[in-house]
Design a protein around this motif. Structure first.
Motif, PDB file in Angstrom:
ATOM      1  N   ASP A  80       0.833  -1.214   0.000  1.00  0.00           N
ATOM      2  CA  ASP A  80       0.000   0.000   0.000  1.00  0.00           C
ATOM      3  C   ASP A  80       0.862   1.257   0.000  1.00  0.00           C
ATOM      4  N   LEU A  81       1.985   1.201   0.713  1.00  0.00           N
ATOM      5  CA  LEU A  81       2.896   2.350   0.728  1.00  0.00           C
ATOM      6  C   LEU A  81       3.574   2.535  -0.624  1.00  0.00           C
ATOM      7  N   ASN A  82       3.742   1.449  -1.358  1.00  0.00           N
ATOM      8  CA  ASN A  82       4.393   1.508  -2.663  1.00  0.00           C
ATOM      9  C   ASN A  82       3.427   1.817  -3.794  1.00  0.00           C
ATOM     10  N   SER A  83       2.171   2.042  -3.460  1.00  0.00           N
ATOM     11  CA  SER A  83       1.194   2.377  -4.500  1.00  0.00           C
ATOM     12  C   SER A  83       1.462   3.783  -5.022  1.00  0.00           C
ATOM     13  N   TYR A 106     -20.025  11.267  21.638  1.00  0.00           N
ATOM     14  CA  TYR A 106     -19.558  10.194  20.769  1.00  0.00           C
ATOM     15  C   TYR A 106     -18.927   9.091  21.611  1.00  0.00           C
ATOM     16  N   VAL A 107     -19.067   7.853  21.152  1.00  0.00           N
ATOM     17  CA  VAL A 107     -18.426   6.706  21.789  1.00  0.00           C
ATOM     18  C   VAL A 107     -17.451   6.112  20.779  1.00  0.00           C
ATOM     19  N   ILE A 108     -16.178   6.199  21.092  1.00  0.00           N
ATOM     20  CA  ILE A 108     -15.132   5.688  20.200  1.00  0.00           C
ATOM     21  C   ILE A 108     -15.066   4.169  20.317  1.00  0.00           C
ATOM     22  N   SER A 109     -15.119   3.511  19.162  1.00  0.00           N
ATOM     23  CA  SER A 109     -15.060   2.048  19.125  1.00  0.00           C
ATOM     24  C   SER A 109     -13.676   1.548  18.739  1.00  0.00           C
ATOM     25  N   GLY A 110     -12.870   2.395  18.116  1.00  0.00           N
ATOM     26  CA  GLY A 110     -11.544   1.983  17.683  1.00  0.00           C
ATOM     27  C   GLY A 110     -10.963   2.954  16.691  1.00  0.00           C
ATOM     28  N   GLY A 111      -9.997   2.490  15.951  1.00  0.00           N
ATOM     29  CA  GLY A 111      -9.345   3.328  14.961  1.00  0.00           C
ATOM     30  C   GLY A 111      -8.314   2.513  14.205  1.00  0.00           C
ATOM     31  N   ALA A 112      -7.764   3.112  13.173  1.00  0.00           N
ATOM     32  CA  ALA A 112      -6.821   2.376  12.341  1.00  0.00           C
ATOM     33  C   ALA A 112      -5.999   3.320  11.474  1.00  0.00           C
ATOM     34  N   ILE A 113      -4.968   2.760  10.904  1.00  0.00           N
ATOM     35  CA  ILE A 113      -4.226   3.416   9.835  1.00  0.00           C
ATOM     36  C   ILE A 113      -4.863   2.894   8.551  1.00  0.00           C
ATOM     37  N   LYS A 114      -5.387   3.792   7.749  1.00  0.00           N
ATOM     38  CA  LYS A 114      -6.111   3.402   6.533  1.00  0.00           C
ATOM     39  C   LYS A 114      -5.306   3.852   5.312  1.00  0.00           C
ATOM     40  N   LEU A 115      -4.752   2.888   4.606  1.00  0.00           N
ATOM     41  CA  LEU A 115      -3.926   3.172   3.439  1.00  0.00           C
ATOM     42  C   LEU A 115      -4.627   2.838   2.126  1.00  0.00           C
ATOM     43  N   THR A 116      -5.845   2.321   2.214  1.00  0.00           N
ATOM     44  CA  THR A 116      -6.595   1.911   1.029  1.00  0.00           C
ATOM     45  C   THR A 116      -7.849   2.765   0.888  1.00  0.00           C
ATOM     46  N   GLN A 117      -8.446   2.698  -0.298  1.00  0.00           N
ATOM     47  CA  GLN A 117      -9.624   3.528  -0.542  1.00  0.00           C
ATOM     48  C   GLN A 117     -10.827   3.105   0.282  1.00  0.00           C
ATOM     49  N   THR A 118     -11.046   1.803   0.432  1.00  0.00           N
ATOM     50  CA  THR A 118     -12.200   1.344   1.196  1.00  0.00           C
ATOM     51  C   THR A 118     -11.753   0.489   2.374  1.00  0.00           C
TER      52      THR A 118
END
Length: 181
Positions: free
Chosen positions: A50-53, A130-142
């Protein structure tokens, strides 16, 4: 699942889920993104394609780690400043519906807040709760393209179900919980 207050200042309230005796998701995410270099190295190594895209112009793992840590500090500070300033904009202005085609704000909607490729996912109770459920590093479109993002979708749904099953569907259901981050 347990829900804890992160900040309760004036009319703005931000809660976070803690799964099965774990630390609150809000704290866990920012600790990972800012301090856990081993986690970041492993994550970016696993997602090197994903980083090399062409979208990211082939940045190195080291650059990705630096970028993530810098953005995480700014992102966390944005939350802190917003919550601590009673005259600031509402939380609903830093969260957006998870689905980009949704424009109507409604209770118990799945939402995201983002800074660069960092995402915080939450269930909206009201414009300032708001109630936070989580999170992420998102490198893709979906979110459907990677397992770690699919897991975040599941956590969002699980959090929403928990809130409904426990009658936590209105900001008044939460009372005033104070918790120092």
């Amino acid at each position: 699942m347990e829900i804890s207050g992160i900040f309760t200042i004036q009319k703005s309230t931000l809660f976070s889920v803690a799964y099965d005796g774990e630390v609150m998701e809000f704290k866990r995410l920012f600790d990972q993104w800012i301090s856990d270099i081993a986690y970041l190295e492993a994550f970016f190594e696993e997602n090197k394609a994903d980083l090399n895209s062409k979208f990211y112009s082939s940045i190195s793992i080291e650059e990705a780690i630096q970028r993530t840590r810098k953005q995480a500090v700014l992102f966390r500070n944005n939350f802190l400043q917003l919550i601590q300033n009673p005259n600031s904009e509402k939380l609903q202005f830093i969260f957006r519906p998870l689905n980009n085609s949704e424009y109507k704000l409604k209770s118990l909607s799945k939402e995201k807040s983002q800074a660069d490729w960092l995402r915080i996912y939450a269930v909206r109770i009201s414009e300032n709760t708001y109630v936070i459920s989580g999170g992420a590093i998102k490198l893709t479109q979906t979110m459907n393209e990677r397992p770690h993002l699919q897991a975040e979708l599941q956590k969002l749904e699980m959090t929403k179900r928990f809130l409904i099953e426990n009658g936590l569907t209105d900001e008044s259901d939460f009372g005033f919980v104070e918790f120092d981050y």
